[in-house]
Design a protein around this motif. Structure first.
Motif, PDB file in Angstrom:
ATOM      1  N   LEU A   1       0.846  -1.182   0.000  1.00 10.27           N
ATOM      2  CA  LEU A   1       0.000   0.000   0.000  1.00 10.27           C
ATOM      3  C   LEU A   1       0.886   1.238   0.000  1.00 10.27           C
ATOM      4  O   LEU A   1       1.675   1.452   0.928  1.00 10.27           O
TER       5      LEU A   1
ATOM      6  N   VAL B   1      -2.893   6.282   0.358  1.00 10.07           N
ATOM      7  CA  VAL B   1      -4.073   5.573  -0.145  1.00 10.07           C
ATOM      8  C   VAL B   1      -5.228   5.894   0.792  1.00 10.07           C
ATOM      9  O   VAL B   1      -5.037   6.128   1.991  1.00 10.07           O
TER      10      VAL B   1
ATOM     11  N   ILE C   1     -10.000  -6.296   0.164  1.00 10.99           N
ATOM     12  CA  ILE C   1      -8.833  -6.291  -0.718  1.00 10.99           C
ATOM     13  C   ILE C   1      -8.198  -7.666  -0.636  1.00 10.99           C
ATOM     14  O   ILE C   1      -7.921  -8.163   0.471  1.00 10.99           O
TER      15      ILE C   1
ATOM     16  N   ILE D   1      -1.499  -1.308  -4.328  1.00 10.84           N
ATOM     17  CA  ILE D   1      -2.329  -0.108  -4.440  1.00 10.84           C
ATOM     18  C   ILE D   1      -1.417   1.108  -4.473  1.00 10.84           C
ATOM     19  O   ILE D   1      -0.661   1.355  -3.532  1.00 10.84           O
TER      20      ILE D   1
ATOM     21  N   ALA E   1      -4.285   6.453  -4.308  1.00  8.26           N
ATOM     22  CA  ALA E   1      -5.494   5.806  -4.835  1.00  8.26           C
ATOM     23  C   ALA E   1      -6.608   5.899  -3.803  1.00  8.26           C
ATOM     24  O   ALA E   1      -6.363   5.952  -2.591  1.00  8.26           O
TER      25      ALA E   1
ATOM     26  N   ILE F   1     -10.290   4.086  -2.676  1.00  8.10           N
ATOM     27  CA  ILE F   1     -11.166   2.922  -2.806  1.00  8.10           C
ATOM     28  C   ILE F   1     -12.502   3.281  -2.166  1.00  8.10           C
ATOM     29  O   ILE F   1     -12.569   3.613  -0.984  1.00  8.10           O
TER      30      ILE F   1
ATOM     31  N   ILE G   1      -3.746  -1.401  -8.507  1.00  9.19           N
ATOM     32  CA  ILE G   1      -4.505  -0.155  -8.580  1.00  9.19           C
ATOM     33  C   ILE G   1      -3.519   0.966  -8.848  1.00  9.19           C
ATOM     34  O   ILE G   1      -2.617   1.211  -8.044  1.00  9.19           O
TER      35      ILE G   1
END
Length: 209
Positions: A70, A74, A117, A123, A127, A129, A141
């Motif tokens: 990640l 994020v 996820i 990711i 990003a 979600i 992503i």
């Protein structure tokens, strides 16, 4: 020795930017798999600040699998961000009480379920979600993507709203990877077969022992 200790918050000595966040998350409705890391030079231990509108009375969960990467900033928007939309106004009058609770509508704000996820998901930077999204194993992503629809396994998505860019491997390879599910192997087996996991020879991966 079989890889880094999954109980170590900062598995790279002297580099606090990387954090195995399973060891720092305290919210019982955020479930993180082993070896999943958050990369943030400011405060990698405080991943929970990126999970927004996650109110305990809503009850939804954020579930992230094992071996995910990640990137910084994020964001996971949870169901507490939703407003009812059937009436003329979307303003949540009733939550402020003091005579406004009579504004309750028959329709409740949308609840799209848990955000899930998969395993081995990457990711990218900043990003976002959205609530209730399901991201399949092995997906990617792209940076600054806004994910409003479910993401199939081993698919790359990007943009706002995010759209599929391409599937990473052929259908039969994707199915084999999902069947193998290497992330569920014991860590000794994973360590013995790192070259196969990081490679691209599906027959070799099938024959790991």
């Amino acid at each position: 020795m079989y890889g880094p200790d999954p109980q170590n918050k900062h598995p790279m000595a002297g580099f606090a930017q990387i954090c195995f966040i399973k060891n720092t998350v305290s919210n019982p409705n955020i479930i993180i798999g082993d070896y999943t890391y958050y990369d943030d030079p400011e405060d990698s231990e405080n991943f929970e600040r990126n999970v927004l509108y996650h109110f305990p009375f809503v009850g939804d969960r954020l579930i992230i699998g094992k071996f995910c990467a990640l990137a910084r900033n994020v964001k996971f928007i949870m169901n507490g961000a939703n407003h009812a939309m059937e009436g003329f106004s979307t303003y949540p009058f009733a939550i402020f009480a003091n005579g406004w609770q009579t504004a309750e509508l028959e329709e409740e704000p949308p609840h799209k379920g848990d955000t899930v996820i998969g395993n081995d998901v990457w990711i990218g930077y900043e990003a976002v979600i959205m609530p209730g999204i399901k991201v399949g194993d092995g997906a990617i992503i792209a940076a600054k993507a806004v994910v409003t629809n479910h993401v199939a396994p081993y698919t790359i998505v990007g943009g706002n709203p995010a759209r599929p860019i391409r599937q990473r491997f052929k259908d039969e390879v994707v199915q084999a990877l999902l069947t193998i599910a290497w992330w569920d192997w014991d860590i000794e087996k994973i360590t013995r077969n790192l070259d196969k996991i990081a490679g691209a020879d599906i027959e070799a991966l099938k024959n790991c022992s």
